[in-house]
Design a protein around this motif. Sequence first.
Motif, PDB file in Angstrom:
ATOM      1  N   THR A 166     -15.323  -1.658  27.517  1.00 11.86           N
ATOM      2  CA  THR A 166     -15.773  -0.268  27.464  1.00 11.86           C
ATOM      3  C   THR A 166     -15.745   0.346  26.075  1.00 11.86           C
ATOM      4  OG1 THR A 166     -13.562   0.405  28.041  1.00 11.86           O
ATOM      5  CG2 THR A 166     -15.141   0.266  29.832  1.00 11.86           C
ATOM      6  N   ASN A 206     -17.323  -5.821  31.713  1.00  7.71           N
ATOM      7  CA  ASN A 206     -16.872  -4.441  31.640  1.00  7.71           C
ATOM      8  C   ASN A 206     -15.979  -4.083  30.466  1.00  7.71           C
ATOM      9  OD1 ASN A 206     -17.368  -2.069  32.853  1.00  7.71           O
ATOM     10  ND2 ASN A 206     -16.636  -2.768  34.860  1.00  7.71           N
ATOM     11  N   ARG A 237     -21.108   0.393  28.317  1.00  9.38           N
ATOM     12  CA  ARG A 237     -20.241  -0.686  28.803  1.00  9.38           C
ATOM     13  C   ARG A 237     -20.939  -2.022  28.579  1.00  9.38           C
ATOM     14  NH1 ARG A 237     -20.524   1.944  34.076  1.00  9.38           N
ATOM     15  NH2 ARG A 237     -21.310   3.703  32.868  1.00  9.38           N
ATOM     16  N   ARG A 277     -20.011  10.218  38.950  1.00 12.30           N
ATOM     17  CA  ARG A 277     -20.791   9.319  38.104  1.00 12.30           C
ATOM     18  C   ARG A 277     -21.859   8.573  38.918  1.00 12.30           C
ATOM     19  NH1 ARG A 277     -17.720   4.596  34.887  1.00 12.30           N
ATOM     20  NH2 ARG A 277     -18.384   3.431  36.722  1.00 12.30           N
ATOM     21  N   ARG A 314     -16.609   6.055  40.284  1.00 15.27           N
ATOM     22  CA  ARG A 314     -15.503   5.633  39.415  1.00 15.27           C
ATOM     23  C   ARG A 314     -14.208   5.664  40.232  1.00 15.27           C
ATOM     24  NH1 ARG A 314     -12.465   7.780  35.107  1.00 15.27           N
ATOM     25  NH2 ARG A 314     -12.635   9.807  36.089  1.00 15.27           N
ATOM     26  N   ASP A 348     -16.173   1.978  44.863  1.00 14.81           N
ATOM     27  CA  ASP A 348     -16.868   2.920  43.977  1.00 14.81           C
ATOM     28  C   ASP A 348     -18.357   3.014  44.298  1.00 14.81           C
ATOM     29  OD1 ASP A 348     -17.948   0.613  42.936  1.00 14.81           O
ATOM     30  OD2 ASP A 348     -17.165   0.875  40.914  1.00 14.81           O
ATOM     31  N   ARG A 359     -18.231  15.467  33.130  1.00 17.61           N
ATOM     32  CA  ARG A 359     -16.964  14.971  32.581  1.00 17.61           C
ATOM     33  C   ARG A 359     -15.826  15.984  32.578  1.00 17.61           C
ATOM     34  NH1 ARG A 359     -20.770  11.690  30.503  1.00 17.61           N
ATOM     35  NH2 ARG A 359     -20.255   9.495  30.290  1.00 17.61           N
ATOM     36  N   TYR A 395     -17.174  10.309  42.890  1.00 19.15           N
ATOM     37  CA  TYR A 395     -18.601   9.948  42.902  1.00 19.15           C
ATOM     38  C   TYR A 395     -19.451  10.775  41.944  1.00 19.15           C
ATOM     39  CZ  TYR A 395     -17.550   6.977  46.880  1.00 19.15           C
ATOM     40  OH  TYR A 395     -17.033   6.008  47.687  1.00 19.15           O
ATOM     41  N   ASP A 417     -25.709   4.258  38.016  1.00 15.17           N
ATOM     42  CA  ASP A 417     -24.298   3.979  37.786  1.00 15.17           C
ATOM     43  C   ASP A 417     -23.568   4.111  39.117  1.00 15.17           C
ATOM     44  OD1 ASP A 417     -22.201   3.339  36.151  1.00 15.17           O
ATOM     45  OD2 ASP A 417     -22.334   5.117  34.868  1.00 15.17           O
ATOM     46  N   GLY A 449     -17.271   6.562  28.184  1.00 15.54           N
ATOM     47  CA  GLY A 449     -17.826   5.637  29.176  1.00 15.54           C
ATOM     48  C   GLY A 449     -19.332   5.539  29.175  1.00 15.54           C
TER      49      GLY A 449
END
Length: 481
Positions: free
Chosen positions: A215, A213, A196, A150, A131, A86, A30, A148, A128, A193
Amino acid sequence: MEDQVIVGLEVHCQLDTKSKLFCGCSTDYRSDGPNTHVCPVCLGLPGAMPVINRRAIEFAMRVAKALNCSVLEESEFSRKNYFYPDLDKAYQITQYDKPLAEGGYLEIEGDEGGERKIRLTRIHVEEDPGRLVHMGNAERGKYSLVDYNRAGIPLIEIVSEPDMRSPREARKFLNKLRATLEYLSVFDSEKEGSLRVDANISIRGSERVEVKNITSYKGVEKALLFEITRQKNLLRRGQKVDRETRHFLEARGVTQSARSKEQEHDYRYFPEPDLRPLRVRSWLENIVLPELPDARRERFIAQYGCSLNHARTLTGELKLANFFEQVVKADPKRLSTLASTWIADTLIGELNYRGMSLDRVEPAAITGLLEILEKGLITDKSGIEVLRVMLDQRLKNESCEPPAAIVARLNLGKTTGDTGAITTAIEEAINENPRALEDYRAGKGGAINFLVGQVMKKTRGKADPGELNRLLTESLKNKGV
Ligand SMILES: [Zn+2]
């Protein structure tokens, strides 16, 4: 008859492992730049082979056991094919017709009181996707960037049966689920995040709508409230509700029809050829579950004498439950009753008001305040004042004064013993408010409360309420009232 609301949730939670689901890339992405936690596997480059992260499966098994699910003898990963920027591989590795676990339930406090079982359909494990970062507005922005980092983070999807009957029950379900996952040490709700939700909602007898979705925890309740109103209005006007997928626009608090309608067969699911089926049911017997929220709630009632409501609040978050036990640790017998009220009611209220996290508060500081209160050295009203000063100091990153020092500095010590000051204030209050005296004579019960309030004001809340009442009654008696 009132229209019956039917809600089911699909909750995606990131499992808090160190590495991704099928490769060794770190999940701690993050605070790093885009596309810095990637490798041929999570980028889906030709020839790269996925390897299952054992820890992620263990985490998912813990959840399955805690939620009373039955783990399948053999489960299987599948490819879910769709094209979206994504999704670097153009397929997501997930589980389809053979999920990790089926059935199970989670108990929540129902709207009509008492515990209510919300049944679960299944739990499955998946990766996952990446994003998209939209430059400008998602609808009219010039371009989007893709990150990428995530991609490949392990997720579990927990699917509930349509057992919830209101947005409030949906919120309680999510809160309880979050608490359970945190108690199991498999999930960190504070990571952006990490959770979700897709919500299915209908009015009994009509088509169901899926809102995708969402969040945030609050977003779920808001999206459901909006949808219920929208659907009821359609039905009231004699129109029908379309079966469709909608998006929740959090900033505007509305849902909006999604343009494309994907259906299951569009995904062309097939078994993931690069992974063998999972046969992990035997792991269950070696999983030792920690104390979960319900058990801890019952223990708080038995061990500390908390009320049901306080126990529910205090154990509803792992951090809060730990905080409470830290605060009372030194002397549970003496402090726990005070602590449950002061933490569950007062402290939480003051923290929310300041948008402040519990992490910023030292348990020892609260213990110090409670000890002063317990000894009867200050009134509750002064206690709140001291707490506010403490929190404001923490908020400004100033060093925190000990509660006793704040009491001394602001001269908040009770005027116990110093009956002179109270007596003077009582005299003044009676003389200044002849009407109240009349009312008291006429037997109006409110009059004495009014006088108490006046004296409290004069003594700046420092008079002990018990003593004040005694002295006031005495003083009125002396006046022949
Ligand atoms: Zn990777």
